[in-house]
Design an enzyme around this catalytic site. Structure first.
Site, PDB file in Angstrom:
ATOM      1  N   LYS A 195      -1.067  28.916  -0.806  1.00 18.43           N
ATOM      2  CA  LYS A 195      -2.202  28.041  -0.510  1.00 18.43           C
ATOM      3  C   LYS A 195      -3.471  28.849  -0.247  1.00 18.43           C
ATOM      4  O   LYS A 195      -4.567  28.367  -0.456  1.00 18.43           O
ATOM      5  CB  LYS A 195      -1.880  27.082   0.634  1.00 18.43           C
ATOM      6  CG  LYS A 195      -1.177  27.686   1.802  1.00 18.43           C
ATOM      7  CD  LYS A 195      -0.565  26.587   2.673  1.00 18.43           C
ATOM      8  CE  LYS A 195       0.416  27.188   3.674  1.00 18.43           C
ATOM      9  NZ  LYS A 195       1.245  26.163   4.290  1.00 18.43           N
TER      10      LYS A 195
HETATM   11  N1  GLU Z   1       7.312  25.658   7.388  1.00 11.49           N
HETATM   12  C1  GLU Z   1       7.689  26.533   6.333  1.00 11.49           C
HETATM   13  C2  GLU Z   1       6.585  26.649   5.298  1.00 11.49           C
HETATM   14  O1  GLU Z   1       5.604  25.979   5.353  1.00 11.49           O
HETATM   15  C3  GLU Z   1       8.938  26.108   5.605  1.00 11.49           C
HETATM   16  C4  GLU Z   1      10.140  26.130   6.465  1.00 11.49           C
HETATM   17  C5  GLU Z   1      11.471  25.970   5.757  1.00 11.49           C
HETATM   18  O2  GLU Z   1      11.561  25.216   4.778  1.00 11.49           O
HETATM   19  O3  GLU Z   1      12.415  26.577   6.209  1.00 11.49           O
HETATM   20  O4  GLU Z   1       6.681  27.410   4.399  1.00 11.49           O
END
Ligand code: GLU
Length: 283
Positions: free
Chosen positions: A245
């Site tokens: 991103k």
């Molecule tokens: N919050 C994590 C991210 O935005 C992903 C966490 C997960 O899928 O284990 O990449």
């Protein structure tokens, strides 16, 4: 024992806008749950108070609705800090306070995508006296990974693509599991939540494959069940660079606002068909 019904989750961090890679994760997690009459959870990973923004949460909800994905439950990690603190307490003497730079500690609050530089262990060897003298300084808590591995012995996990993987958490070094002003890290919060929410199948990008070595260790230490893992290939641009991103990949919100059809995009992703200029990277 695994039940008949799959529980999956999409777990975005609201630190920016979602891109095509997130859409792929969300569609796959959603469809896996729906295929077996299971449940699809949306978990907002907002433990990093300095980088998470409420406006990103709103955008995420709109993006998923635009893709035609309905979730059965919405949760926020920022409301679950007591659970992470309890898990931290259970890890007890495997943890030690680390007074190294705040930047290094802050980085651990987000998902560690890509290779991780292992911590050299500076604070592991501090004497009890040195620790006591500095304990009022800002600090995080690291796990003594070698001792933890000794305690639980050999472990493995199942990945639907890669098969049975021998867990090798040592490669990550002593990761941060908590810090004073945010009693959790990505690794601890994800592991605790996946178990507490009954997640049977973790669907996420290939960039988080390595993190699973640590999650498997934490599961063993905390006596939590191990889900089945589905690490999908990342979406790359024409230049082979993966979408992140922060590197200007087209945001789902921009496509939505431009009047593109989100349901059609989700259906294309189901067939592994990507918009012009993008493709699936290496598995
Ligand atoms: N919050 C994590 C991210 O935005 C992903 C966490 C997960 O899928 O284990 O990449």
């Amino acid at each position: 024992m695994r039940g008949m019904v799959s529980v999956t989750r999409f777990a975005p961090s609201p630190t920016g806008r979602l891109h095509l890679g997130h859409a792929l994760s969300a569609v796959r997690a959603h469809d896996l749950a729906r295929a077996g009459g299971g449940r699809f959870l949306l978990r907002i990973e907002d433990i990093d108070g300095t980088r998470s923004r409420p406006e990103h949460v709103e955008t995420i909800l709109r993006d998923l609705a635009w893709l035609g994905l309905e979730w059965d439950e919405l949760s926020f990690q920022s409301e679950r800090l007591a659970l992470y603190a309890a898990a931290q307490a259970r890890l007890g003497d495997l943890l030690y306070p680390c007074f190294c730079t705040r930047a290094a500690i802050a980085a651990s609050l987000s998902a560690p995508h890509g290779p991780v530089a292992a911590y050299p262990g500076t604070c592991r060897s501090l004497s009890a006296q040195a620790r006591a003298a500095r304990i009022h300084e800002p600090h995080g808590w690291r796990i003594d990974i070698a001792r933890a591995v000794d305690r639980v012995g050999p472990l493995d996990w199942r990945d639907d693509q890669a098969g049975t993987i021998a867990a090798d958490p040592l490669r990550h070094g002593d990761v941060i599991l908590a810090r004073k002003d945010a009693p959790a890290s990505y690794h601890l919060a994800v592991t605790v939540d996946d178990a507490a929410q009954g997640v049977t199948d973790v669907v996420r990008g290939r960039d988080l494959f390595e993190a699973t070595h640590v999650h498997r260790l934490l599961q063993a230490l905390l006596r939590l069940p191990t889900p089945l893992y589905h690490h999908h290939p990342l979406i790359v641009g024409g230049d082979g660079q993966r979408l992140a991103k922060r590197h200007g990949a087209p945001a789902l919100a921009a496509m939505r606002e431009a009047g593109e059809d989100g349901h059609a995009l989700a259906d294309a992703l189901r067939r592994n068909m990507l918009p012009a200029g993008f493709r699936l990277g290496e598995a």
